[in-house]
Design an enzyme around this catalytic site. Sequence first.
Site, PDB file in Angstrom:
ATOM      1  N   CYS A 258       0.827  -1.209   0.000  1.00  0.00           N
ATOM      2  CA  CYS A 258       0.000   0.000   0.000  1.00  0.00           C
ATOM      3  C   CYS A 258       0.865   1.264   0.000  1.00  0.00           C
ATOM      4  CB  CYS A 258      -0.949   0.076   1.183  1.00  0.00           C
ATOM      5  SG  CYS A 258      -2.089  -1.288   1.261  1.00  0.00           S
TER       6      CYS A 258
ATOM      7  N   ARG B 224       4.225  -0.714  -4.505  1.00  0.00           N
ATOM      8  CA  ARG B 224       3.854  -1.104  -3.149  1.00  0.00           C
ATOM      9  C   ARG B 224       2.539  -1.871  -3.095  1.00  0.00           C
ATOM     10  NH1 ARG B 224       6.790   1.840   0.544  1.00  0.00           N
ATOM     11  NH2 ARG B 224       5.298   1.331   2.153  1.00  0.00           N
TER      12      ARG B 224
ATOM     13  N   TRP C  95      -2.586  -2.952  -1.734  1.00  0.00           N
ATOM     14  CA  TRP C  95      -2.291  -4.394  -1.736  1.00  0.00           C
ATOM     15  C   TRP C  95      -3.227  -4.979  -0.690  1.00  0.00           C
ATOM     16  CZ3 TRP C  95      -0.636  -8.064   1.832  1.00  0.00           C
ATOM     17  CH2 TRP C  95      -0.198  -9.275   1.292  1.00  0.00           C
TER      18      TRP C  95
ATOM     19  N   ASN D 291      -2.220   2.629   5.370  1.00  0.00           N
ATOM     20  CA  ASN D 291      -1.283   1.528   5.116  1.00  0.00           C
ATOM     21  C   ASN D 291      -0.982   0.901   6.468  1.00  0.00           C
ATOM     22  OD1 ASN D 291       0.773  -0.185   4.313  1.00  0.00           O
ATOM     23  ND2 ASN D 291       2.312   1.434   4.177  1.00  0.00           N
ATOM     24  N   GLY D 292      -1.242  -0.391   6.595  1.00  0.00           N
ATOM     25  CA  GLY D 292      -1.000  -1.071   7.880  1.00  0.00           C
ATOM     26  C   GLY D 292      -2.166  -1.988   8.180  1.00  0.00           C
TER      27      GLY D 292
ATOM     28  N   GLU E 181      17.492 -19.101  -4.251  1.00  0.00           N
ATOM     29  CA  GLU E 181      17.118 -17.792  -4.791  1.00  0.00           C
ATOM     30  C   GLU E 181      16.590 -17.929  -6.226  1.00  0.00           C
ATOM     31  OE1 GLU E 181      16.328 -15.082  -3.800  1.00  0.00           O
ATOM     32  OE2 GLU E 181      16.590 -13.673  -5.440  1.00  0.00           O
TER      33      GLU E 181
ATOM     34  N   LYS F  63      12.849 -16.852  -7.491  1.00  0.00           N
ATOM     35  CA  LYS F  63      12.663 -15.910  -8.607  1.00  0.00           C
ATOM     36  C   LYS F  63      11.716 -16.517  -9.631  1.00  0.00           C
ATOM     37  CE  LYS F  63      13.819 -13.187  -7.368  1.00  0.00           C
ATOM     38  NZ  LYS F  63      14.351 -12.437  -6.261  1.00  0.00           N
TER      39      LYS F  63
ATOM     40  N   GLU G 290       8.048 -16.841  -8.337  1.00  0.00           N
ATOM     41  CA  GLU G 290       7.478 -15.524  -8.040  1.00  0.00           C
ATOM     42  C   GLU G 290       6.895 -14.839  -9.282  1.00  0.00           C
ATOM     43  OE1 GLU G 290       9.209 -11.669  -5.591  1.00  0.00           O
ATOM     44  OE2 GLU G 290      10.613 -12.966  -6.619  1.00  0.00           O
TER      45      GLU G 290
ATOM     46  N   HIS H 173      17.219 -38.459  -0.718  1.00  0.00           N
ATOM     47  CA  HIS H 173      16.528 -38.718   0.556  1.00  0.00           C
ATOM     48  C   HIS H 173      15.037 -38.438   0.441  1.00  0.00           C
ATOM     49  CE1 HIS H 173      20.256 -39.542   2.606  1.00  0.00           C
ATOM     50  NE2 HIS H 173      20.784 -38.458   2.043  1.00  0.00           N
TER      51      HIS H 173
ATOM     52  N   LYS I 163       5.920  -5.156  -3.244  1.00  0.00           N
ATOM     53  CA  LYS I 163       7.358  -4.981  -3.013  1.00  0.00           C
ATOM     54  C   LYS I 163       7.715  -4.956  -1.520  1.00  0.00           C
ATOM     55  CE  LYS I 163      11.528  -4.085  -4.549  1.00  0.00           C
ATOM     56  NZ  LYS I 163      12.228  -5.274  -5.056  1.00  0.00           N
TER      57      LYS I 163
HETATM   58  O1  M6R Z   1      12.499  -5.430   1.484  1.00  0.00           O
HETATM   59  P1  M6R Z   1      13.008  -6.749   1.954  1.00  0.00           P
HETATM   60  O2  M6R Z   1      14.343  -7.076   1.390  1.00  0.00           O
HETATM   61  O3  M6R Z   1      12.981  -6.884   3.454  1.00  0.00           O
HETATM   62  O4  M6R Z   1      11.967  -7.795   1.402  1.00  0.00           O
HETATM   63  C1  M6R Z   1      12.022  -9.139   1.786  1.00  0.00           C
HETATM   64  C2  M6R Z   1      11.218 -10.002   0.860  1.00  0.00           C
HETATM   65  O5  M6R Z   1       9.868  -9.653   0.934  1.00  0.00           O
HETATM   66  C3  M6R Z   1      11.672  -9.868  -0.591  1.00  0.00           C
HETATM   67  O6  M6R Z   1      13.026 -10.151  -0.704  1.00  0.00           O
HETATM   68  C4  M6R Z   1      10.886 -10.808  -1.492  1.00  0.00           C
HETATM   69  O7  M6R Z   1      11.153 -12.132  -1.175  1.00  0.00           O
HETATM   70  C5  M6R Z   1      11.218 -10.491  -2.944  1.00  0.00           C
HETATM   71  N1  M6R Z   1      10.031 -10.067  -3.621  1.00  0.00           N
HETATM   72  C6  M6R Z   1      11.750 -11.627  -3.718  1.00  0.00           C
HETATM   73  O8  M6R Z   1      12.099 -11.263  -5.003  1.00  0.00           O
END
Ligand code: M6R
Length: 574
Positions: free
Chosen positions: A2, A27, A72, A98-99, A453, A457, A460, A476, A569
């Site tokens: 948000c 956001r 969001w 926001n919150g 990672e 990616k 996501e 395993h 984000k």
């Molecule tokens: O802003 P931050 O680095 O604390 O965010 C943490 C995660 O939310 C962030 O890295 C998220 O996993 C990414 N969207 C992944 O690409």
Amino acid sequence: MCGICACTGNLNAVKLVTEGLKILEYRGYDSAGVAYIENENLKVEKAVGEICNLEKKVENLVSFTAIGHTRWATHGGVTENNAHPHFSFSKNIAMVHNGIVENYKELKEKLEIDTWRSQTDTEVFVNLVEKENGTLLEKIISASRKVIGSFAVAILDEKGNLVLGKRESPLYVAKIKNGIMAVSDTYVLSGLTENFYTLGDNEFAEIKNDEIYFYDKNGKKIIKNSEKMQKFDKKSTIFEKTHMKSEILETKNILKTTYKNYQDGNLFSQIIFPNRPKEINLIACGTAYHSALQGAEYFKKIGIPSHAYIASEFRYGNEILNKNALYIFVSQSGETADTIACAKMLKEKKMCCLALTNTPNSYLNQICGNVLPTFAGKEIAVASTKAYSCQVFVLYLFSLYISGKFQEKEKEIENFLVKFPLVDIDKNVVDKISKFEKIFFIGRRQDYITALESSLKLKEITYINSFAIASGELKHGTLALIDEKSIVIAICTEEKTKEKLFSNLEEVKARNGSVLLVTNFETNFDNLKIPTFPPSLMPLVSIIPMQFLALHICEKLGYNPDKPKNLAKSVTVE
Ligand code: M6R
């Protein structure tokens, strides 16, 4: 999570607010809305989907005061009714928030309102405000005492009074040309002002007669010092069709900038931490947790016990704290609720806390007071790429600094930065991989972290079900899933684990699984060759083709990599 933008003055507030919302769209991009004053009436316009849908609705509106929001969804689905701003029952007050109001159900019952227009906690909050006595400012201050949870709010009433309030979620306010603007991210203010104010927790502001007045939770006026705007270096930005692509391509430059900023050791010498810490623990979420894992590997290499924790797990665990340890909170945004909750908890217990963030004035920085910045520049795409590389790099440099080996490695690092390869992945390989139903990533030690990672990616932004596994663990259990519908993408950059990983790949092939090996070693497996650098720097090299892989599959499937569904984000709720 948000974004808020509010504006008042001798200016076109609706236009400025919608422009601000476009910058804040990263956001949250479920829906958006503005409240504004027209002919002494308080009005609201909302639209589901991207900000451009709202923009079309408000393009001809002119108002001197407006509050806006890009959402969001937390409470209630993605509908126009649930979009902000929310009116109070009488429609005399509108709020953007926001919150999360954690006790909204209990408050809702007490409010005894028969008809609710939305399913949101914010509508409860704005009605709570309306029921209080006094000026708009007095109302928000007393309503906030009843609220459990977090908020950054901008509230506008039908008389044009504009007030702000903040607890945990970010909110900044600044004087701009001909007016005043409040925002969730100072990036919006870039180019509009030189100075801004950060609202602290349980602080409020009233905007009156072109002035900003600040108050504490008891309604007592407070004097705040302004802060200097950080210059956002837009020149270095590479403009591609998507933010994600530009951001991957920026990696080489931002690693160089980061190195330049750390080279003289000043930034390290300014932070306070135990001399030769007995332990270094890193706490983070998502991609930042993966860089924390790489960081822990670096610290162990220099002989310091180190462990990376997922923030949401750490918080409720029974970890044994160590007064002689350093706790590093890694976060691109510096806003992530779980990470912040851990930082607050450890700060209260008087542990030595350090924030590693990409956002100069972030809340996490304020809590830790001790900061190592990454110099990745603004990262807009939800999928973190260049910020990840920067975090890993800074943690590596920090390990060199602690071990006293910084100077010794200078030449090696400079050479690495000159030659840093942005290895892309061939279209045919992308086409081939995208046909598989199951995509696994494997690796050992640092390559396992890169595998984690890479898999994050991919899922996501492509919505393909994928996971990463330490390659030794395949047999395993997970090997049971391997068949002709599976591809295993293996990352291999370390001599000591090479042979074992190759055997794991043979096991995959024996079960009719396909294999792609991302490696700097010679091999007979189908492979993507990456250049060789010192092993500690290889995670920075091997992640790039994996980021490109996710991006290309996403594009091939016709999705927008910058705005993956269900995500935002900054995750400012736990
Ligand atoms: O802003 P931050 O680095 O604390 O965010 C943490 C995660 O939310 C962030 O890295 C998220 O996993 C990414 N969207 C992944 O690409």
